[in-house]
Scaffold this motif. Structure first.
Motif, PDB file in Angstrom:
ATOM      1  N   HIS A  22       0.472   4.097  -1.266  1.00 26.04           N
ATOM      2  CA  HIS A  22       0.024   2.727  -1.013  1.00 26.04           C
ATOM      3  C   HIS A  22      -1.457   2.451  -1.247  1.00 26.04           C
ATOM      4  O   HIS A  22      -1.894   1.307  -1.103  1.00 26.04           O
ATOM      5  N   HIS A  23      -2.277   3.410  -1.603  1.00 23.32           N
ATOM      6  CA  HIS A  23      -3.716   3.174  -1.731  1.00 23.32           C
ATOM      7  C   HIS A  23      -4.027   2.130  -2.791  1.00 23.32           C
ATOM      8  O   HIS A  23      -3.368   2.054  -3.832  1.00 23.32           O
ATOM      9  N   TRP A  24      -5.076   1.338  -2.521  1.00 23.13           N
ATOM     10  CA  TRP A  24      -5.380   0.149  -3.323  1.00 23.13           C
ATOM     11  C   TRP A  24      -5.542   0.456  -4.809  1.00 23.13           C
ATOM     12  O   TRP A  24      -5.140  -0.349  -5.664  1.00 23.13           O
ATOM     13  N   ASP A  25      -6.132   1.615  -5.130  1.00 25.16           N
ATOM     14  CA  ASP A  25      -6.409   1.923  -6.531  1.00 25.16           C
ATOM     15  C   ASP A  25      -5.156   2.350  -7.303  1.00 25.16           C
ATOM     16  O   ASP A  25      -5.235   2.668  -8.493  1.00 25.16           O
ATOM     17  N   HIS A  26      -4.013   2.319  -6.634  1.00 20.57           N
ATOM     18  CA  HIS A  26      -2.741   2.601  -7.295  1.00 20.57           C
ATOM     19  C   HIS A  26      -1.793   1.402  -7.274  1.00 20.57           C
ATOM     20  O   HIS A  26      -0.747   1.449  -7.925  1.00 20.57           O
ATOM     21  N   VAL A  27      -2.168   0.357  -6.550  1.00 18.24           N
ATOM     22  CA  VAL A  27      -1.236  -0.772  -6.371  1.00 18.24           C
ATOM     23  C   VAL A  27      -1.830  -2.143  -6.687  1.00 18.24           C
ATOM     24  O   VAL A  27      -1.099  -3.142  -6.729  1.00 18.24           O
ATOM     25  N   SER A  28      -3.136  -2.243  -6.916  1.00 19.48           N
ATOM     26  CA  SER A  28      -3.782  -3.556  -6.979  1.00 19.48           C
ATOM     27  C   SER A  28      -3.349  -4.423  -8.159  1.00 19.48           C
ATOM     28  O   SER A  28      -3.577  -5.634  -8.158  1.00 19.48           O
ATOM     29  N   GLY A  29      -2.726  -3.839  -9.168  1.00 20.84           N
ATOM     30  CA  GLY A  29      -2.253  -4.627 -10.300  1.00 20.84           C
ATOM     31  C   GLY A  29      -0.838  -5.148 -10.166  1.00 20.84           C
ATOM     32  O   GLY A  29      -0.358  -5.887 -11.033  1.00 20.84           O
ATOM     33  N   ILE A  30      -0.170  -4.792  -9.075  1.00 23.59           N
ATOM     34  CA  ILE A  30       1.252  -5.130  -8.940  1.00 23.59           C
ATOM     35  C   ILE A  30       1.507  -6.628  -9.033  1.00 23.59           C
ATOM     36  O   ILE A  30       2.347  -7.088  -9.811  1.00 23.59           O
ATOM     37  N   VAL A  31       0.805  -7.414  -8.225  1.00 21.14           N
ATOM     38  CA  VAL A  31       1.115  -8.839  -8.106  1.00 21.14           C
ATOM     39  C   VAL A  31       0.978  -9.554  -9.454  1.00 21.14           C
ATOM     40  O   VAL A  31       1.855 -10.329  -9.858  1.00 21.14           O
ATOM     41  N   LYS A  32      -0.111  -9.284 -10.170  1.00 26.77           N
ATOM     42  CA  LYS A  32      -0.328  -9.937 -11.468  1.00 26.77           C
ATOM     43  C   LYS A  32       0.723  -9.518 -12.483  1.00 26.77           C
ATOM     44  O   LYS A  32       1.242 -10.349 -13.251  1.00 26.77           O
ATOM     45  N   LEU A  33       1.070  -8.237 -12.513  1.00 29.49           N
ATOM     46  CA  LEU A  33       2.086  -7.756 -13.445  1.00 29.49           C
ATOM     47  C   LEU A  33       3.465  -8.319 -13.111  1.00 29.49           C
ATOM     48  O   LEU A  33       4.226  -8.713 -14.006  1.00 29.49           O
ATOM     49  N   LYS A  34       3.774  -8.373 -11.841  1.00 24.12           N
ATOM     50  CA  LYS A  34       5.075  -8.894 -11.424  1.00 24.12           C
ATOM     51  C   LYS A  34       5.201 -10.376 -11.753  1.00 24.12           C
ATOM     52  O   LYS A  34       6.260 -10.848 -12.187  1.00 24.12           O
ATOM     53  N   ARG A  35       4.108 -11.102 -11.557  1.00 27.46           N
ATOM     54  CA  ARG A  35       4.104 -12.532 -11.871  1.00 27.46           C
ATOM     55  C   ARG A  35       4.328 -12.767 -13.371  1.00 27.46           C
ATOM     56  O   ARG A  35       5.055 -13.681 -13.770  1.00 27.46           O
ATOM     57  N   LYS A  36       3.724 -11.919 -14.198  1.00 34.24           N
ATOM     58  CA  LYS A  36       3.816 -12.099 -15.652  1.00 34.24           C
ATOM     59  C   LYS A  36       5.161 -11.638 -16.223  1.00 34.24           C
ATOM     60  O   LYS A  36       5.732 -12.291 -17.104  1.00 34.24           O
ATOM     61  N   TYR A  37       5.681 -10.520 -15.706  1.00 35.64           N
ATOM     62  CA  TYR A  37       6.859  -9.911 -16.324  1.00 35.64           C
ATOM     63  C   TYR A  37       8.132 -10.003 -15.476  1.00 35.64           C
ATOM     64  O   TYR A  37       9.200  -9.603 -15.947  1.00 35.64           O
ATOM     65  N   ASN A  38       8.009 -10.445 -14.237  1.00 31.59           N
ATOM     66  CA  ASN A  38       9.160 -10.510 -13.334  1.00 31.59           C
ATOM     67  C   ASN A  38       9.855  -9.151 -13.236  1.00 31.59           C
ATOM     68  O   ASN A  38      11.090  -9.044 -13.269  1.00 31.59           O
ATOM     69  N   CYS A  39       9.050  -8.099 -13.157  1.00 29.56           N
ATOM     70  CA  CYS A  39       9.572  -6.729 -13.110  1.00 29.56           C
ATOM     71  C   CYS A  39       9.880  -6.311 -11.667  1.00 29.56           C
ATOM     72  O   CYS A  39       9.425  -6.950 -10.713  1.00 29.56           O
ATOM     73  N   SER A  40      10.628  -5.251 -11.520  1.00 32.36           N
ATOM     74  CA  SER A  40      10.986  -4.723 -10.200  1.00 32.36           C
ATOM     75  C   SER A  40      10.008  -3.623  -9.796  1.00 32.36           C
ATOM     76  O   SER A  40       9.620  -2.793 -10.625  1.00 32.36           O
ATOM     77  N   VAL A  41       9.635  -3.621  -8.517  1.00 30.37           N
ATOM     78  CA  VAL A  41       8.662  -2.663  -8.001  1.00 30.37           C
ATOM     79  C   VAL A  41       9.370  -1.640  -7.121  1.00 30.37           C
ATOM     80  O   VAL A  41      10.015  -1.987  -6.129  1.00 30.37           O
ATOM     81  N   ILE A  42       9.239  -0.371  -7.508  1.00 28.64           N
ATOM     82  CA  ILE A  42       9.865   0.743  -6.788  1.00 28.64           C
ATOM     83  C   ILE A  42       8.798   1.432  -5.953  1.00 28.64           C
ATOM     84  O   ILE A  42       7.780   1.895  -6.482  1.00 28.64           O
ATOM     85  N   SER A  43       9.001   1.513  -4.635  1.00 30.65           N
ATOM     86  CA  SER A  43       7.971   2.036  -3.732  1.00 30.65           C
ATOM     87  C   SER A  43       8.547   3.062  -2.763  1.00 30.65           C
ATOM     88  O   SER A  43       9.749   3.038  -2.460  1.00 30.65           O
ATOM     89  N   PRO A  44       7.690   3.942  -2.239  1.00 29.08           N
ATOM     90  CA  PRO A  44       8.154   4.925  -1.251  1.00 29.08           C
ATOM     91  C   PRO A  44       8.693   4.238   0.004  1.00 29.08           C
ATOM     92  O   PRO A  44       8.073   3.314   0.525  1.00 29.08           O
ATOM     93  N   GLU A  45       9.806   4.712   0.477  1.00 28.47           N
ATOM     94  CA  GLU A  45      10.439   4.098   1.649  1.00 28.47           C
ATOM     95  C   GLU A  45       9.488   4.044   2.846  1.00 28.47           C
ATOM     96  O   GLU A  45       9.406   3.026   3.537  1.00 28.47           O
ATOM     97  N   LYS A  46       8.737   5.130   3.081  1.00 29.21           N
ATOM     98  CA  LYS A  46       7.888   5.197   4.262  1.00 29.21           C
ATOM     99  C   LYS A  46       6.637   4.329   4.149  1.00 29.21           C
ATOM    100  O   LYS A  46       5.922   4.153   5.141  1.00 29.21           O
ATOM    101  N   GLU A  47       6.366   3.782   2.960  1.00 29.68           N
ATOM    102  CA  GLU A  47       5.173   2.954   2.774  1.00 29.68           C
ATOM    103  C   GLU A  47       5.531   1.578   2.223  1.00 29.68           C
ATOM    104  O   GLU A  47       4.658   0.813   1.811  1.00 29.68           O
ATOM    105  N   PHE A  48       6.804   1.250   2.253  1.00 32.93           N
ATOM    106  CA  PHE A  48       7.321   0.038   1.629  1.00 32.93           C
ATOM    107  C   PHE A  48       6.597  -1.217   2.136  1.00 32.93           C
ATOM    108  O   PHE A  48       6.201  -2.078   1.353  1.00 32.93           O
ATOM    109  N   GLY A  49       6.397  -1.298   3.433  1.00 30.21           N
ATOM    110  CA  GLY A  49       5.770  -2.476   4.020  1.00 30.21           C
ATOM    111  C   GLY A  49       4.288  -2.594   3.733  1.00 30.21           C
ATOM    112  O   GLY A  49       3.691  -3.669   3.920  1.00 30.21           O
TER     113      GLY A  49
END
Length: 239
Positions: free
Chosen positions: A55-82
């Protein structure tokens, strides 16, 4: 086999673009979006999935922009999902993620964070380790214990020797200095350092490494028990 494209982002992070033979695409750990969008545009690709190791910021900070542009699915660790904004699908230890015809096994590797995971594409001999295992190093213990990290690295250590390691940062040169202090007579380490210096002098990445190389040169894969690991990790923290 998947095609793997290394993408330098931020100061010293790496994200990875994966293309399966059937055309499905994924990005590992997008710490920022723009360099990834640029590569996708150059290759005339759209993005199907984002795979997150922790979940650290330098591994996740691009998610929102990429998801908005491509409507892609995000796969995340169960214990850090929230903790990971934009997450869609939880994965946990031993789950299988399918990228087209390619399959990745999820390996739970706590230590750097409590729920950190790695993705192991067996057929492609590729292991994406985030900040758990680096070339010549391992992640700091921000959330887990020394025993947690030791046991996580032991899991990775027994993957096939020719497994390619794709980690989250270009830390190899600095890690090498510490390993050499710990093992000044390790000839294989000295040879690896020569290779690393040559690559960096040419502006090239030192990644991927392999399980075999790391077992021969990485002090954190060469310790014998959690107590020894804890001592070495503490020394590295103050190095």
């Amino acid at each position: 086999m998947i095609d793997i494209h290394l993408i330098p982002i931020l100061k010293d992070n790496y994200a990875y673009l994966l293309q399966s033979p059937c055309g499905k695409t994924a990005i590992i750990d997008p710490g920022e979006a723009d360099p990834i969008i640029k590569i996708l545009d150059e290759k005339n690709l759209v993005l199907d999935y984002i795979l997150i190791t922790h979940h650290h910021w330098d591994h996740v900070s691009g998610i929102v922009k990429l998801k908005r542009k491509y409507n892609c699915s995000v796969i995340s660790p169960e214990k850090e999902f929230g903790k990971i904004k934009g997450s869609d699908i939880k994965v946990s230890d031993k789950d299988i993620f399918e990228l087209g015809s390619e399959k990745a096994q999820v390996i739970l590797t706590p230590g750097h964070t409590v729920g950190a995971i790695c993705y192991y594409f067996k057929n492609s001999k590729a292991l994406f380790t985030g900040d758990t295992l680096f070339s010549l190093g391992c992640g700091r213990l921000f959330e887990g214990s020394a025993r947690d990290m030791f046991e996580s690295l032991e899991k990775l250590k027994y993957l096939p020797d020719d497994t390619l390691i794709y980690c989250g940062h270009e830390y190899t040169r600095e890690n090498a200095k510490f390993c050499l202090i710990m093992e000044p007579d390790n000839d294989k380490l000295k040879k690896r350092i020569e290779e690393v210096e040559n690559l960096r002098s040419l502006g090239k990445a030192t990644i991927p490494s392999t399980i075999k190389i790391e077992k021969e040169t990485n002090i954190f894969l060469r310790v014998k028990d959690p107590d020894e690991f804890k001592i070495i990790r503490q020394k590295k923290d103050s190095f």
